[in-house]
Write a protein that holds these residues in place. Sequence first.
Motif, mmCIF file in Angstrom:
data_model
loop_
_atom_site.group_PDB
_atom_site.id
_atom_site.type_symbol
_atom_site.label_atom_id
_atom_site.label_comp_id
_atom_site.label_asym_id
_atom_site.label_seq_id
_atom_site.Cartn_x
_atom_site.Cartn_y
_atom_site.Cartn_z
ATOM 1 N N PRO A 1 79.442 48.292 -91.173
ATOM 2 C CA PRO A 1 77.986 48.186 -91.277
ATOM 3 C C PRO A 1 77.362 49.269 -90.422
ATOM 4 O O PRO A 1 77.821 49.537 -89.308
ATOM 5 N N TYR A 2 76.300 49.923 -90.941
ATOM 6 C CA TYR A 2 75.783 51.101 -90.243
ATOM 7 C C TYR A 2 74.276 51.045 -90.021
ATOM 8 O O TYR A 2 73.799 51.145 -88.903
ATOM 9 N N GLU A 3 73.506 50.881 -91.082
ATOM 10 C CA GLU A 3 72.055 50.854 -90.959
ATOM 11 C C GLU A 3 71.520 49.490 -91.380
ATOM 12 O O GLU A 3 72.084 48.828 -92.249
ATOM 13 N N HIS A 4 70.421 49.080 -90.755
ATOM 14 C CA HIS A 4 69.755 47.879 -91.231
ATOM 15 C C HIS A 4 68.271 48.150 -91.384
ATOM 16 O O HIS A 4 67.718 49.093 -90.820
ATOM 17 N N THR A 5 67.630 47.337 -92.185
ATOM 18 C CA THR A 5 66.233 47.546 -92.510
ATOM 19 C C THR A 5 65.349 47.362 -91.280
ATOM 20 O O THR A 5 65.676 46.614 -90.353
ATOM 21 N N THR A 6 64.204 48.017 -91.295
ATOM 22 C CA THR A 6 63.224 47.823 -90.238
ATOM 23 C C THR A 6 62.357 46.609 -90.525
ATOM 24 O O THR A 6 61.805 46.000 -89.606
ATOM 25 N N SER A 7 62.220 46.262 -91.801
ATOM 26 C CA SER A 7 61.523 45.030 -92.180
ATOM 27 C C SER A 7 61.980 44.628 -93.573
ATOM 28 O O SER A 7 62.444 45.461 -94.353
ATOM 29 N N ALA A 8 61.852 43.342 -93.873
ATOM 30 C CA ALA A 8 62.274 42.832 -95.177
ATOM 31 C C ALA A 8 61.478 41.586 -95.517
ATOM 32 O O ALA A 8 61.228 40.742 -94.647
ATOM 33 N N THR A 9 61.088 41.472 -96.774
ATOM 34 C CA THR A 9 60.386 40.279 -97.238
ATOM 35 C C THR A 9 60.917 39.884 -98.609
ATOM 36 O O THR A 9 61.320 40.721 -99.406
ATOM 37 N N PHE A 10 60.914 38.582 -98.866
ATOM 38 C CA PHE A 10 61.248 38.063 -100.186
ATOM 39 C C PHE A 10 60.282 36.926 -100.471
ATOM 40 O O PHE A 10 60.302 35.888 -99.803
ATOM 41 N N GLN A 11 59.406 37.144 -101.451
ATOM 42 C CA GLN A 11 58.369 36.170 -101.756
ATOM 43 C C GLN A 11 58.082 36.181 -103.255
ATOM 44 O O GLN A 11 57.935 37.252 -103.853
ATOM 45 N N ASP A 12 58.012 35.000 -103.825
ATOM 46 C CA ASP A 12 57.716 34.855 -105.254
ATOM 47 C C ASP A 12 58.652 35.688 -106.120
ATOM 48 O O ASP A 12 58.248 36.283 -107.127
ATOM 49 N N GLY A 13 59.918 35.760 -105.713
ATOM 50 C CA GLY A 13 60.918 36.480 -106.499
ATOM 51 C C GLY A 13 60.920 37.977 -106.308
ATOM 52 O O GLY A 13 61.696 38.687 -106.965
ATOM 53 N N ASN A 14 60.096 38.484 -105.402
ATOM 54 C CA ASN A 14 60.020 39.931 -105.168
ATOM 55 C C ASN A 14 60.575 40.289 -103.793
ATOM 56 O O ASN A 14 60.167 39.698 -102.780
ATOM 57 N N LEU A 15 61.483 41.241 -103.781
ATOM 58 C CA LEU A 15 62.155 41.681 -102.561
ATOM 59 C C LEU A 15 61.665 43.066 -102.157
ATOM 60 O O LEU A 15 61.592 43.972 -102.994
ATOM 61 N N THR A 16 61.334 43.226 -100.881
ATOM 62 C CA THR A 16 60.998 44.542 -100.331
ATOM 63 C C THR A 16 61.837 44.787 -99.094
ATOM 64 O O THR A 16 61.821 43.984 -98.148
ATOM 65 N N LEU A 17 62.601 45.857 -99.117
ATOM 66 C CA LEU A 17 63.409 46.278 -97.975
ATOM 67 C C LEU A 17 62.903 47.640 -97.508
ATOM 68 O O LEU A 17 62.918 48.598 -98.273
ATOM 69 N N ARG A 18 62.468 47.721 -96.272
ATOM 70 C CA ARG A 18 61.942 48.977 -95.730
ATOM 71 C C ARG A 18 62.912 49.542 -94.698
ATOM 72 O O ARG A 18 63.376 48.822 -93.807
ATOM 73 N N ASP B 1 62.201 52.337 -92.508
ATOM 74 C CA ASP B 1 61.128 53.255 -92.141
ATOM 75 C C ASP B 1 61.615 54.493 -91.413
ATOM 76 O O ASP B 1 60.969 55.542 -91.470
ATOM 77 N N HIS B 2 62.745 54.393 -90.724
ATOM 78 C CA HIS B 2 63.261 55.561 -90.006
ATOM 79 C C HIS B 2 63.857 56.599 -90.956
ATOM 80 O O HIS B 2 64.214 57.695 -90.525
ATOM 81 N N TYR B 3 63.945 56.273 -92.236
ATOM 82 C CA TYR B 3 64.271 57.247 -93.285
ATOM 83 C C TYR B 3 63.125 57.385 -94.302
ATOM 84 O O TYR B 3 63.258 58.111 -95.280
ATOM 85 N N LEU B 4 62.033 56.648 -94.093
ATOM 86 C CA LEU B 4 60.938 56.593 -95.065
ATOM 87 C C LEU B 4 61.464 56.205 -96.443
ATOM 88 O O LEU B 4 61.130 56.791 -97.466
ATOM 89 N N THR B 5 62.316 55.175 -96.444
ATOM 90 C CA THR B 5 62.928 54.653 -97.661
ATOM 91 C C THR B 5 62.469 53.219 -97.882
ATOM 92 O O THR B 5 62.454 52.423 -96.938
ATOM 93 N N THR B 6 62.097 52.900 -99.123
ATOM 94 C CA THR B 6 61.703 51.533 -99.462
ATOM 95 C C THR B 6 62.388 51.111 -100.758
ATOM 96 O O THR B 6 62.398 51.853 -101.735
ATOM 97 N N ILE B 7 62.969 49.919 -100.729
ATOM 98 C CA ILE B 7 63.563 49.324 -101.918
ATOM 99 C C ILE B 7 62.668 48.172 -102.358
ATOM 100 O O ILE B 7 62.414 47.243 -101.580
ATOM 101 N N ASN B 8 62.165 48.243 -103.582
ATOM 102 C CA ASN B 8 61.384 47.160 -104.176
ATOM 103 C C ASN B 8 62.136 46.639 -105.392
ATOM 104 O O ASN B 8 62.529 47.420 -106.262
ATOM 105 N N ALA B 9 62.351 45.325 -105.450
ATOM 106 C CA ALA B 9 63.094 44.760 -106.575
ATOM 107 C C ALA B 9 62.639 43.330 -106.833
ATOM 108 O O ALA B 9 62.125 42.657 -105.937
ATOM 109 N N SER B 10 62.844 42.894 -108.049
ATOM 110 C CA SER B 10 62.566 41.504 -108.402
ATOM 111 C C SER B 10 63.874 40.814 -108.750
ATOM 112 O O SER B 10 64.803 41.433 -109.281
ATOM 113 N N LEU B 11 63.958 39.548 -108.385
ATOM 114 C CA LEU B 11 65.145 38.761 -108.680
ATOM 115 C C LEU B 11 65.038 38.228 -110.101
ATOM 116 O O LEU B 11 64.130 37.464 -110.427
ATOM 117 N N GLN B 12 65.956 38.655 -110.960
ATOM 118 C CA GLN B 12 65.977 38.240 -112.357
ATOM 119 C C GLN B 12 67.310 37.557 -112.631
ATOM 120 O O GLN B 12 68.321 38.222 -112.882
#
Length: 458
Positions: A71-88, A90-101
């Motif tokens: 394991p190497y990097e971990h998110t600076t923040s993460a939320t999962f609400q109403d089936g929507n996932l956001t993983l930030r 920020d130290h790479y200015l990278t954001t993952i947005n996904a929905s659980l289907q």
Amino acid sequence: MKRIFRSAGLAALGTGLLAGAAAAQSTHSATSVDGRWDAALTRNGVSVPFRLDIEGDGPTLRGVLYDGFQPYEHTTSATFQDGNLTLRIDHYLTTINASLQGDKLVGGIGYQARSANVDYEFSATRHVDAAVTESKAPSIAGSWIIPLDRPSAKGEKAFHFIVEQRGTEVAASILRVDGDTGSYSGSFHDGKWVLSHYDGSRPGVIEVTPNSDGTLQVKQLSFNPQAENTKPQDNAYTVAEADSRYSSNLVAYRAEVAKAKGLPEPENYLAHTTVRDTHEAFAFNFPDVNGKAVSNDDPRFKGKVVLAIVTGTWCPNCHDEAQYLVQLDKKYRDKGLAIVALDFEEPEQQASLEREKAFVKQYGVEYTYLIAGAPSDMWEKVPQLVNLNTWPATVFVGRDGRVRAVHSGFASPASGEFHRDLEKEFTAQIEQLLSETQQQAAAVNIVPPSVTPAKAGE
């Protein structure tokens, strides 16, 4: 980062690796994303598989990315609400947005690279351990040398290739003068290893095939993030042909075999970048994040051993080094070591310093961070170094203010023995300089380098 590699053949790679998970019945709740996922980012129809662990729930939720087996990097923040996932990240200015289907996550990845914003498709299925299809694989663990057909843009004639092997599974890294690629990982199938890497930055895939003569064919299915002009080739991937470090096909030789054959050696990290005048004090004067000018004459540096780091938070190898510098700072700060980062951020980052602030917070940086300018300003702002063309570059400065050594690049833990050698080198250099009084440091006879100063290209 204008374009990414292409291949009709590799397009199915992510699908093939994830097939077992996609077909399996999940025991997880449809309202939970906790667990291990087989993820992939995709661009131009090409997938880069990677492991994503999602842990916790609510305020404790976070995503974890891997570098090889670790394991190497971990998110600076993460939320999962109403089936929507956001993983930030920020130290790479990278954001993952996904929905659980169902049992799948589907969405996209946004990433701000040094030269452009890049978007990828994102998908993930819950991990299911696959049945072992091959019980044996050739042993390729150890250190290899990759000679280049022509020198790279940084003057390199060869790279290191470091392999860690666990049965049919391999983690491997290509080490260049500015640092390593991170650790590609994967398994042996159909006579070759297909290895991939993604840790929030530098996505890529390589294929490693053992040859009958004992060499390895290393096919880089990667891309040059700085290439302005690339060209697709028949049955190949888009690469920057102008720089041999991104060549599609490389051959690796066992280190002892390469030496016996007299093949070119990789760059010497302590000789690649030099100083124009070893009798000249290393000078800097740049603002901190609050706009206050800080120079080498500041009391925090006077009479101290100084590590001056030419760096940028857009640079993955600089992320690798920062985590090690934090350890050195804690160990040696009270003994007389002062670390200062000369940070070169893109013009569009200069106003907010969003990534720099996240970088400092993520890694717990307590040493001095100065905003030196844009990457293109480096040679003007650090004129005392010759052939300065690596990110990072670490300048060892004695108590008298003179440069005693310059180490180009940074070999991360993915580089195995080379990282361990670097740790020994840095420790020995720091402790030697700390043992000297200011008078002893001034008395050291340093022979000026016999090189002609020249502006190095990026």
